[in-house]
Design a protein around this motif. Structure first.
Motif, PDB file in Angstrom:
ATOM      1  N   SER A  13       0.585  -0.680   0.172  1.00  0.00           N
ATOM      2  CA  SER A  13       0.130  -0.106  -0.168  1.00  0.00           C
ATOM      3  C   SER A  13       1.356   0.875   0.050  1.00  0.00           C
ATOM      4  N   SER A  14       1.700   0.903   0.843  1.00  0.00           N
ATOM      5  CA  SER A  14       2.696   2.536   0.672  1.00  0.00           C
ATOM      6  C   SER A  14       3.653   2.685  -0.299  1.00  0.00           C
ATOM      7  N   LEU A  15       3.921   1.006  -1.291  1.00  0.00           N
ATOM      8  CA  LEU A  15       4.455   1.893  -2.408  1.00  0.00           C
ATOM      9  C   LEU A  15       3.163   2.549  -3.574  1.00  0.00           C
ATOM     10  N   GLY A  16       2.443   2.023  -3.802  1.00  0.00           N
ATOM     11  CA  GLY A  16       1.126   2.440  -4.130  1.00  0.00           C
ATOM     12  C   GLY A  16       1.048   3.758  -4.269  1.00  0.00           C
ATOM     13  N   TYR A  17       0.814   4.301  -2.866  1.00  0.00           N
ATOM     14  CA  TYR A  17       0.636   5.193  -2.721  1.00  0.00           C
ATOM     15  C   TYR A  17       1.629   6.225  -3.315  1.00  0.00           C
ATOM     16  N   VAL A  18       3.156   6.062  -3.096  1.00  0.00           N
ATOM     17  CA  VAL A  18       4.295   7.040  -3.360  1.00  0.00           C
ATOM     18  C   VAL A  18       3.871   6.737  -4.956  1.00  0.00           C
ATOM     19  N   LEU A  19       3.665   5.902  -5.905  1.00  0.00           N
ATOM     20  CA  LEU A  19       3.477   5.885  -7.031  1.00  0.00           C
ATOM     21  C   LEU A  19       2.553   6.764  -7.786  1.00  0.00           C
ATOM     22  N   LEU A  20       1.666   7.312  -6.508  1.00  0.00           N
ATOM     23  CA  LEU A  20       0.685   8.046  -7.441  1.00  0.00           C
ATOM     24  C   LEU A  20       0.871   9.570  -6.576  1.00  0.00           C
ATOM     25  N   GLY A  21       2.167   9.878  -5.904  1.00  0.00           N
ATOM     26  CA  GLY A  21       2.153  11.339  -5.255  1.00  0.00           C
ATOM     27  C   GLY A  21       1.668  11.187  -4.330  1.00  0.00           C
ATOM     28  N   LEU A  22       1.175  10.105  -3.432  1.00  0.00           N
ATOM     29  CA  LEU A  22       0.685  10.339  -2.220  1.00  0.00           C
ATOM     30  C   LEU A  22       1.392  10.607  -1.191  1.00  0.00           C
ATOM     31  N   GLU A  23       1.276  10.456   0.251  1.00  0.00           N
ATOM     32  CA  GLU A  23       1.586  10.139   1.293  1.00  0.00           C
ATOM     33  C   GLU A  23       1.822   8.942   1.993  1.00  0.00           C
ATOM     34  N   TRP A  24       2.841   8.424   1.778  1.00  0.00           N
ATOM     35  CA  TRP A  24       3.313   7.103   2.275  1.00  0.00           C
ATOM     36  C   TRP A  24       2.208   6.649   3.005  1.00  0.00           C
ATOM     37  N   ILE A  25       2.678   7.331   4.447  1.00  0.00           N
ATOM     38  CA  ILE A  25       2.674   6.949   5.595  1.00  0.00           C
ATOM     39  C   ILE A  25       0.958   6.452   5.819  1.00  0.00           C
ATOM     40  N   HIS A  26      -0.147   7.329   4.841  1.00  0.00           N
ATOM     41  CA  HIS A  26      -0.837   6.784   4.734  1.00  0.00           C
ATOM     42  C   HIS A  26      -1.763   5.025   4.144  1.00  0.00           C
ATOM     43  N   GLY A  27      -0.953   5.064   3.528  1.00  0.00           N
ATOM     44  CA  GLY A  27      -0.857   3.919   2.862  1.00  0.00           C
ATOM     45  C   GLY A  27      -0.240   3.272   3.613  1.00  0.00           C
ATOM     46  N   ALA A  28       0.763   3.361   4.472  1.00  0.00           N
ATOM     47  CA  ALA A  28       1.049   2.168   5.756  1.00  0.00           C
ATOM     48  C   ALA A  28      -0.091   1.830   6.507  1.00  0.00           C
TER      49      ALA A  28
END
Length: 335
Positions: free
Chosen positions: A28-43
């Motif tokens: 999820s963190s990787l997906g958020y980073v690739l989409l330009g979103l905050e990785w912490i929310h992905g985590a």
């Protein structure tokens, strides 16, 4: 008999939970980073997702394994496993999305526009991961089953050597008594019968109190031959633990066979050392000529190792002293 393919331990679920949360957080963190979103929310979302999917998996798979699968033909197992695994991922995703919205965690836009499709995709992924974990658990269970049967077979093989070994010595003693004292020979035969009846328990581990009862019967039998010159002293009280069958008796037999000196009382002492979970048996007989184990002691060493990861050691050759380290025998009986 409960099918080993359906046996999932609590520790397995803890590992699955840990793997699920870590895997989901990283992905999820990787997906958020690739989409330009905050990785912490992905985590955060990944942790919730991993926990939710594992939670539903625990509920559905436990219910399926315990209630449904044992009652139906194996041909239906795979379709049901696919369905429940998929359902775990599907419902876990929907629940995680709702929780994330309540906690104001930013979600990837697709979770808002196509929540059902995303849930279906994660449900399929959950089944694939679940199938891999199932294969691992099944292989582990099969290995444990094979190891268990090997140990039981080995123990049975070792135990079949014990009664013949005892009977050989006892019958030799009785044969000597027949011509010397027929009455003693008759008493010895009755003692042998009582001893063997007491040792008919098929369990490999028995209570120490039962083992000591057998030892006393054995010493009484030998005292018929040695005119009461064998004295057994046992510390009191002894712990309420289990020991391998014939363990103490074998050492007492060994002491009498190799340590007895004619015209002298043979004193045999048994004590327990709680700090190291070991039995200590010593006697005042002849000094030992060799520390090499014979058939009986080798047999006992192998049974100790197989049953409770224990061992036997010779602590003193001059004043014959044996140590029986009981390993986890005590843990097996919750003492």
């Amino acid at each position: 008999m409960y099918n080993i393919a359906l046996r999932i331990k609590i520790l397995d679920w803890l590992y699955i939970l840990l793997i699920g949360i870590v895997f989901a957080m990283l992905l999820s963190s990787l997906g958020y980073v690739l989409l330009g979103l905050e990785w912490i929310h992905g985590a955060y979302f990944g942790a919730i997702l991993g926990f939710s999917i594992t939670f539903f998996s625990l509920l559905f798979i436990t219910f399926m394994n315990q209630t449904i699968l044992p009652k139906i033909s194996k041909i239906f197992w795979l379709p049901l496993a696919i369905f429940f695994s998929f359902l775990s991922g599907f419902l876990g995703t929907l629940l995680s999305t709702k929780i994330a919205e309540l906690w104001d965690i930013n979600l990837i836009p697709l979770f808002h526009t196509h929540p059902v499709q995303i849930a279906v995709a994660i449900g399929v992924l959950t089944y694939i991961v679940g199938a891999l974990l199932y294969r691992f658990v099944k292989m582990r269970n099969e290995k444990e089953e094979v190891d268990h049967h090997y140990v039981q077979s080995r123990l049975r093989s070792l135990e079949t050597q014990l009664n013949p070994h005892f009977l050989f010595n006892a019958l030799n003693s009785i044969a000597e008594l027949v011509h010397q004292d027929p009455n003693k020979a008759e008493t010895a035969i009755l003692k042998v019968s009582t001893f063997l009846r007491n040792t008919m328990d098929e369990k490999a581990l028995i209570l120490l109190s039962d083992e000591l009862r057998n030892v006393r019967d054995y010493v009484a039998l030998e005292n018929i031959r040695f005119s009461g010159k064998i004295h057994m002293q046992i510390d009191d009280p002894m712990p309420k633990i289990k020991v391998p069958k014939f363990s103490v008796q074998l050492l007492v037999e060994n002491a009498i066979k190799h340590g007895f000196i004619d015209k002298k009382i043979l004193e045999i002492f048994l004590s327990y050392d709680k700090s190291q979970n070991r039995l200590i048996l010593k006697n005042n007989g002849k000094a030992m000529k060799s520390t090499k184990f014979g058939t009986g002691l080798t047999n006992l060493a192998q049974r100790l190792k197989l049953l409770c990861k224990g061992k036997i050691e010779i602590a003193d050759k001059e004043n014959p002293t044996f140590m029986i380290y009981l390993g986890d025998c005590c843990e097996n009986t919750h003492c």
